[in-house]
Design an enzyme around this catalytic site. Sequence first.
Site, mmCIF file in Angstrom:
data_model
loop_
_atom_site.group_PDB
_atom_site.id
_atom_site.type_symbol
_atom_site.label_atom_id
_atom_site.label_comp_id
_atom_site.label_asym_id
_atom_site.label_seq_id
_atom_site.Cartn_x
_atom_site.Cartn_y
_atom_site.Cartn_z
ATOM 1 C CB CYS A 94 13.345 9.038 8.483
ATOM 2 S SG CYS A 94 14.316 7.860 7.545
ATOM 3 C CE LYS A 139 -1.851 3.032 1.964
ATOM 4 N NZ LYS A 139 -1.574 4.447 1.597
ATOM 5 C CD GLU A 149 13.131 0.416 8.177
ATOM 6 O OE1 GLU A 149 13.065 1.173 7.197
ATOM 7 O OE2 GLU A 149 13.746 -0.655 8.165
ATOM 8 C CD GLU A 193 10.174 12.763 11.670
ATOM 9 O OE1 GLU A 193 9.005 12.356 11.763
ATOM 10 O OE2 GLU A 193 11.081 12.105 11.123
HETATM 11 P P1 NAD Z 1 2.409 8.413 7.617
HETATM 12 O O1 NAD Z 1 2.536 7.591 8.843
HETATM 13 O O2 NAD Z 1 1.434 9.518 7.600
HETATM 14 O O3 NAD Z 1 2.043 7.490 6.363
HETATM 15 C C1 NAD Z 1 2.838 6.403 5.969
HETATM 16 C C2 NAD Z 1 1.958 5.374 5.293
HETATM 17 O O4 NAD Z 1 1.017 4.878 6.228
HETATM 18 C C3 NAD Z 1 1.161 5.900 4.110
HETATM 19 O O5 NAD Z 1 1.145 4.934 3.093
HETATM 20 C C4 NAD Z 1 -0.229 6.064 4.698
HETATM 21 O O6 NAD Z 1 -1.246 5.955 3.733
HETATM 22 C C5 NAD Z 1 -0.272 4.895 5.643
HETATM 23 N N1 NAD Z 1 -1.268 5.023 6.727
HETATM 24 C C6 NAD Z 1 -1.749 6.163 7.300
HETATM 25 N N2 NAD Z 1 -2.661 5.851 8.251
HETATM 26 C C7 NAD Z 1 -2.750 4.508 8.293
HETATM 27 C C8 NAD Z 1 -3.482 3.587 9.085
HETATM 28 N N3 NAD Z 1 -4.335 3.991 10.019
HETATM 29 N N4 NAD Z 1 -3.301 2.256 8.879
HETATM 30 C C9 NAD Z 1 -2.428 1.818 7.955
HETATM 31 N N5 NAD Z 1 -1.699 2.645 7.157
HETATM 32 C C10 NAD Z 1 -1.860 3.976 7.330
HETATM 33 O O7 NAD Z 1 3.875 8.933 7.299
HETATM 34 P P2 NAD Z 1 4.322 9.902 6.108
HETATM 35 O O8 NAD Z 1 3.923 11.291 6.453
HETATM 36 O O9 NAD Z 1 3.909 9.318 4.804
HETATM 37 O O10 NAD Z 1 5.904 9.745 6.171
HETATM 38 C C11 NAD Z 1 6.706 10.542 6.979
HETATM 39 C C12 NAD Z 1 7.173 9.786 8.198
HETATM 40 O O11 NAD Z 1 7.858 8.608 7.808
HETATM 41 C C13 NAD Z 1 8.155 10.583 9.021
HETATM 42 O O12 NAD Z 1 7.875 10.437 10.394
HETATM 43 C C14 NAD Z 1 9.488 9.936 8.685
HETATM 44 O O13 NAD Z 1 10.486 10.097 9.655
HETATM 45 C C15 NAD Z 1 9.093 8.514 8.508
HETATM 46 N N6 NAD Z 1 10.096 7.767 7.741
HETATM 47 C C16 NAD Z 1 10.881 6.848 8.385
HETATM 48 C C17 NAD Z 1 11.867 6.165 7.688
HETATM 49 C C18 NAD Z 1 12.763 5.172 8.381
HETATM 50 O O14 NAD Z 1 13.409 4.396 7.695
HETATM 51 N N7 NAD Z 1 12.829 5.171 9.700
HETATM 52 C C19 NAD Z 1 12.034 6.402 6.323
HETATM 53 C C20 NAD Z 1 11.238 7.346 5.709
HETATM 54 C C21 NAD Z 1 10.259 8.022 6.421
#
Ligand code: NAD
Length: 487
Positions: A288, A180, A255, A386
């Site tokens: 991140c 997804k 992650e 963050e």
């Molecule tokens: P997000 O959590 O808003 O969304 C990530 C994914 O989760 C999307 O595909 C979204 O559609 C899905 N999602 C949202 N709500 C959901 C739910 N209730 N159930 C299942 N899936 C759901 O994050 P974002 O804004 O897309 O990404 C930014 C974040 O990701 C930042 O906090 C960043 O630090 C983190 N990140 C971490 C890493 C790592 O390797 N640690 C890498 C990249 C980004």
Amino acid sequence: MHQVQLAGLTVDTRHWIGGQRVASETTFESVSPVDGAVLAEVARGGAREVDAAVDAARAAFPGWRDLGPQGRGEILHRLADLIEQHVEQLAQLETLDNGSLLRSHRRGVMPRVAMNIRFFADWAMQKLSHPVWQTRGHDNVVTWDPSGVAAIITPWNAPLMLATWRIGPALAAGDTVVLKPAEWTPLTASVFADLCEQAGMPAGVFNVVQGLGAEAGAALVAHPGIARIAFTGSVPTAKAIMRSAADNLTPVSFELGGKSPFIVTDDADLDLAVDLAIEQYDNAGQVCLSGTRLLVHEAIADAFSARFAERAAQIVQGDPREEATQIGPQIHAVHLERVAGFVERARAEGATVAFGGDRNDELGGLYYRPTLITGAKPGSEILTAEVFGPVLAMQTFATDEEAVEVANATEYGLAAVVVCGDRDRAERLTKNLVAGTIWVNCFFVRDLGAPFGGSKKSGIGREGGVWSFDFYADVKNTVYAPTGWKE
Ligand code: NAD
């Protein structure tokens, strides 16, 4: 209607389920952060599409499992070849969809996407074994058995790279996959599905359900038919996923976010420190791992600040398709507002905006200037939360013990950067830093065989090398007795 021409590719905006394109009744828009253009109307999936995708992945699982590492490896190598042949188109498409630099997609990110597939296929074929050892004459034989369907949910900041970092080991381990992708960046996942088909991957082994997190994402992680959840994204979403996973006791690999420290000691090479600090603005701060808290020894703080400000003023912000551009736009208007809000609240609390702190008016749209905050109160939001934008905050320290204490004073523990002139001192510093990855006098050097993940609220588990297989597979010990065998 279901297909758009972009970056020299035909992009199908429907789901990819069981080797078929599947439409939904409703769609959502994919908008380019580069110029606000609507790129596509994308199928908006929910429980119905998730059920179909998990069914397809479960049906494909025994065949994929039984191909073994070699059989799967051949297909995965063909897939990696196809990705390499499409680097340019994938790079252009990803830049249109998420606004990151075209040159970095072209030269670094997309070749790495191919590597994410190739590396784990090779690992499964060549390295996935443990020496047999004996217990009172009995042989312990350890195997990594495919576990079933892996649900993979990914963010928008490096869409295909982060997706394949999970997909590569999951498929190599013998799991089938339902992906997804993030709703702000759905397009390259769809092309990836086409490449899987062209590589000869059996129908149902890899599936994509497009849609919103609260709909498709939530339905996927709650599904009792999945064996693993690999999620990359934010802490609030991870909490919701973990609650959902608890009902089925589905194992999770998370992650998550970071607020990583960037420590500069008084004996550091100042040019190197400034170079590395400037890199923390890469991808317009939407990384991140970024070392967003600059912790600089007080003896060199003035010299560092002056050089850093000078270098930051030279950063070229603009269209991410231009070769000279160093920083592009923020991903989305909602995200830009969020980033700007952090800076406004820091200002209101009495912190100083040393430079930046506003939108880039010359460019308009979603471009936010590289920003440095100083003088923030310890424990304040800008030093602990963050931001995920081009916003760094600087503090000073007097002793290395203080640097470690301040570095660890956050709920995150994803990464840390240390710039230091003495190896023994660096080793003392890194020993007590809480972080999944620490870079000393460097940044972003990542080996796919090394463990990767976050401590504290930055994640659960480690991936990379054998750690990925430990997650996607069921690790099994079979004990063979020395007796009972017919001659
Ligand atoms: P997000 O959590 O808003 O969304 C990530 C994914 O989760 C999307 O595909 C979204 O559609 C899905 N999602 C949202 N709500 C959901 C739910 N209730 N159930 C299942 N899936 C759901 O994050 P974002 O804004 O897309 O990404 C930014 C974040 O990701 C930042 O906090 C960043 O630090 C983190 N990140 C971490 C890493 C790592 O390797 N640690 C890498 C990249 C980004």
